[in-house]
Motif scaffolding. Structure first.
Motif, PDB file in Angstrom:
ATOM      1  N   ARG A   1      -2.028 -43.491   6.074  1.00 43.33           N
ATOM      2  CA  ARG A   1      -1.628 -44.212   5.728  1.00 43.33           C
ATOM      3  C   ARG A   1      -0.102 -43.750   4.917  1.00 43.33           C
ATOM      4  O   ARG A   1      -1.429 -43.057   3.606  1.00 43.33           O
ATOM      5  N   ASP A   2       0.146 -44.074   4.433  1.00 42.02           N
ATOM      6  CA  ASP A   2       1.406 -43.912   3.553  1.00 42.02           C
ATOM      7  C   ASP A   2       0.956 -42.097   3.733  1.00 42.02           C
ATOM      8  O   ASP A   2       1.306 -41.623   2.199  1.00 42.02           O
ATOM      9  N   HIS A   3       1.248 -41.691   4.405  1.00 42.20           N
ATOM     10  CA  HIS A   3       1.145 -40.223   5.021  1.00 42.20           C
ATOM     11  C   HIS A   3      -0.352 -39.256   4.195  1.00 42.20           C
ATOM     12  O   HIS A   3      -0.649 -38.079   4.234  1.00 42.20           O
TER      13      HIS A   3
ATOM     14  N   PRO B   1     -11.871 -42.488   9.019  1.00 44.67           N
ATOM     15  CA  PRO B   1     -12.564 -43.533   8.680  1.00 44.67           C
ATOM     16  C   PRO B   1     -13.746 -44.191   8.917  1.00 44.67           C
ATOM     17  O   PRO B   1     -14.922 -43.156   9.507  1.00 44.67           O
ATOM     18  N   ARG B   2     -14.397 -45.194   8.206  1.00 49.02           N
ATOM     19  CA  ARG B   2     -15.877 -44.727   8.736  1.00 49.02           C
ATOM     20  C   ARG B   2     -16.404 -46.714   9.304  1.00 49.02           C
ATOM     21  O   ARG B   2     -14.687 -47.331   8.694  1.00 49.02           O
ATOM     22  N   GLY B   3     -17.088 -47.283   9.228  1.00 44.38           N
ATOM     23  CA  GLY B   3     -17.324 -48.713   9.454  1.00 44.38           C
ATOM     24  C   GLY B   3     -16.886 -49.485   8.614  1.00 44.38           C
ATOM     25  O   GLY B   3     -15.732 -50.484   9.781  1.00 44.38           O
ATOM     26  N   PRO B   4     -16.588 -49.004   7.688  1.00 46.59           N
ATOM     27  CA  PRO B   4     -16.445 -50.784   6.318  1.00 46.59           C
ATOM     28  C   PRO B   4     -14.779 -50.570   6.563  1.00 46.59           C
ATOM     29  O   PRO B   4     -14.170 -51.060   5.972  1.00 46.59           O
ATOM     30  N   THR B   5     -14.114 -49.638   6.773  1.00 43.78           N
ATOM     31  CA  THR B   5     -13.045 -49.143   6.670  1.00 43.78           C
ATOM     32  C   THR B   5     -11.874 -50.100   7.577  1.00 43.78           C
ATOM     33  O   THR B   5     -11.937 -50.579   9.124  1.00 43.78           O
ATOM     34  N   ILE B   6     -10.583 -50.979   6.771  1.00 41.34           N
ATOM     35  CA  ILE B   6     -10.542 -51.859   7.688  1.00 41.34           C
ATOM     36  C   ILE B   6      -8.256 -51.442   7.572  1.00 41.34           C
ATOM     37  O   ILE B   6      -8.403 -50.203   6.634  1.00 41.34           O
ATOM     38  N   ILE B   7      -8.539 -51.621   8.842  1.00 41.74           N
ATOM     39  CA  ILE B   7      -7.107 -50.904   9.243  1.00 41.74           C
ATOM     40  C   ILE B   7      -6.195 -52.186   9.389  1.00 41.74           C
ATOM     41  O   ILE B   7      -5.862 -53.025   9.553  1.00 41.74           O
ATOM     42  N   ARG B   8      -4.535 -50.979   8.906  1.00 42.55           N
ATOM     43  CA  ARG B   8      -3.438 -52.685   8.285  1.00 42.55           C
ATOM     44  C   ARG B   8      -2.263 -52.137   9.129  1.00 42.55           C
ATOM     45  O   ARG B   8      -1.952 -51.112  10.347  1.00 42.55           O
ATOM     46  N   PRO B   9      -1.940 -52.567   9.763  1.00 40.90           N
ATOM     47  CA  PRO B   9      -0.186 -52.982  10.210  1.00 40.90           C
ATOM     48  C   PRO B   9       0.485 -51.207   9.727  1.00 40.90           C
ATOM     49  O   PRO B   9       0.762 -50.946   8.390  1.00 40.90           O
TER      50      PRO B   9
END
Lengths: 219, 146
Positions: free
Chosen positions: A180-182, A187-195
């Motif tokens: 994300r932004d280089h 990531p872990r379970g709670p990590t939210i992924i974004r466009p």
């Protein structure tokens, strides 16, 4: 590293050039005298004209002290014998053989060589590139038993804004890294992924398609 | 003639065609395989086996010849490496009980004998026979003409 390349054609030239550029010592074995003359002029490598499946040629190329032998001739029978002689007669620690017939990749592995098939590699690359625009990279590992795929998450993706836990990925699939932004995020379970996130996925051939679907709009 | 065997002869050149003809005449099931269909002309009119045209380094071709059911595979193409590959594939992947390869290069013969692939090297055989004839002296020549 000392690398012996046995083969012919343009692929051999570029392969040789790539190894030399990385600082390796390269010896090329080619059957064709005209190609040898050309290679000798264009590459800083020792060029040996001869049949690499003849033990004497391998010996002349210094197989005894080589770290790796790549057998990439257009004939599978030659690649097999070159690989076996290099391994058995000269104890070369890493021997890799090209299987021109993709079926022979499995044959070579059963006979104790590390094999690769360009047909497999290219087919899987094309498959990925052609089916999904946002899938930007794919690398099959372990003879295609593991896929590493890179994809950019789109606005419309069903996974956008969700946490990995919510996505409930199938077993034996993994989001290894989110860029994300280089910046890399593991990531872990709670990590939210974004466009806009660039995801590196590790999948198996049997779950590759279903996993990709969780991240793309394909239905 | 004790048992009828299923024998695949890969390479139908001079040696392969002699073998295929003779084994067929002795009552075995014989498959003659070659890339070049013109070589099948060397099979005798009473050859009762099958002909398979194709490249023996391709697994699909070996499957067409039903290698998995073969009792014996003899690799006699003019290319040592093809013979060595066919013999290993027949033994290792198709579990053929008896496999033989003709190999011209005596050095390769040594390596593959160690790998458990029985090889016949015409050069070594001829050298041995000639050597024996020399050792036996000029009076013993009749034995060599068979």
């Amino acid at each position: 590293m000392k690398v012996i390349l046995a083969g012919q054609g343009t692929a051999l030239f570029f392969l040789g050039r790539a190894f030399i550029a990385k600082g390796h010592e390269v010896v090329i074995i080619n059957r064709d005298p005209a190609e040898c003359a050309l290679l000798a002029r264009r590459l800083k490598a020792a060029i040996i004209q001869g049949d690499a499946s003849d033990g004497r040629t391998l010996k002349e190329a210094g197989a005894m002290g080589a770290d790796a032998v790549l057998a990439v001739t257009p004939h599978d029978q030659d690649n097999l014998v070159i690989g076996q002689l290099a391994g058995l007669e000269y104890g070369v620690p890493r021997v890799i053989a090209l299987a021109n017939d993709p079926d022979n990749a499995e044959v070579f592995e059963k006979l104790g060589l590390i094999a690769f098939s360009t047909t497999h590699l290219i087919a899987s690359l094309i498959e990925q590139r052609a089916s999904l625009d946002q899938v930007t990279n794919l690398l099959p590992i372990g003879e295609g038993r593991v896929n590493v795929t890179e994809l950019v998450l789109e606005e419309r993706s069903p996974a956008a804004g969700k946490s990995l836990g919510e996505l409930n990925l199938p077993e034996n699939a993994l989001v290894a890294v989110v860029l994300r932004d280089h910046k890399p995020i593991i990531p872990r379970g709670p990590t939210i992924i974004r466009p806009g996130d660039r995801l590196v996925l590790i999948t198996l051939p049997e779950n590759h398609g279903p996993v990709l679907k969780r991240f793309t709009n394909e239905t | 003639m004790t048992k009828r065997l299923y024998i695949v002869v890969v390479g139908c050149g001079r040696l392969g065609s002699i073998l295929a003809n003779r084994l067929s005449r002795e009552g075995h099931w014989v498959v003659a395989m070659d890339q070049n269909p013109a070589t099948f002309n060397d099979l005798s009119p009473d050859f009762s086996g099958f002909r398979v045209e194709g490249d023996a380094t391709r697994r699909a071709v070996l499957q067409e010849a039903k290698l998995g059911q073969a009792d014996v595979v003899i690799a006699t193409t003019h290319d040592d490496n093809v013979n060595l590959m066919v013999a290993q594939v027949a033994k290792g992947l198709f579990q053929v009980p008896q496999v033989m390869a003709r190999v011209f290069d005596p050095r390769r013969e040594q390596v593959y004998t160690q790998l458990g692939i029985p090889t016949i090297c015409p050069t070594s055989v001829a050298a041995r026979m000639l050597f024996d004839m020399v050792a036996d002296g000029p009076d013993q020549r009749e034995g060599a003409s068979s």
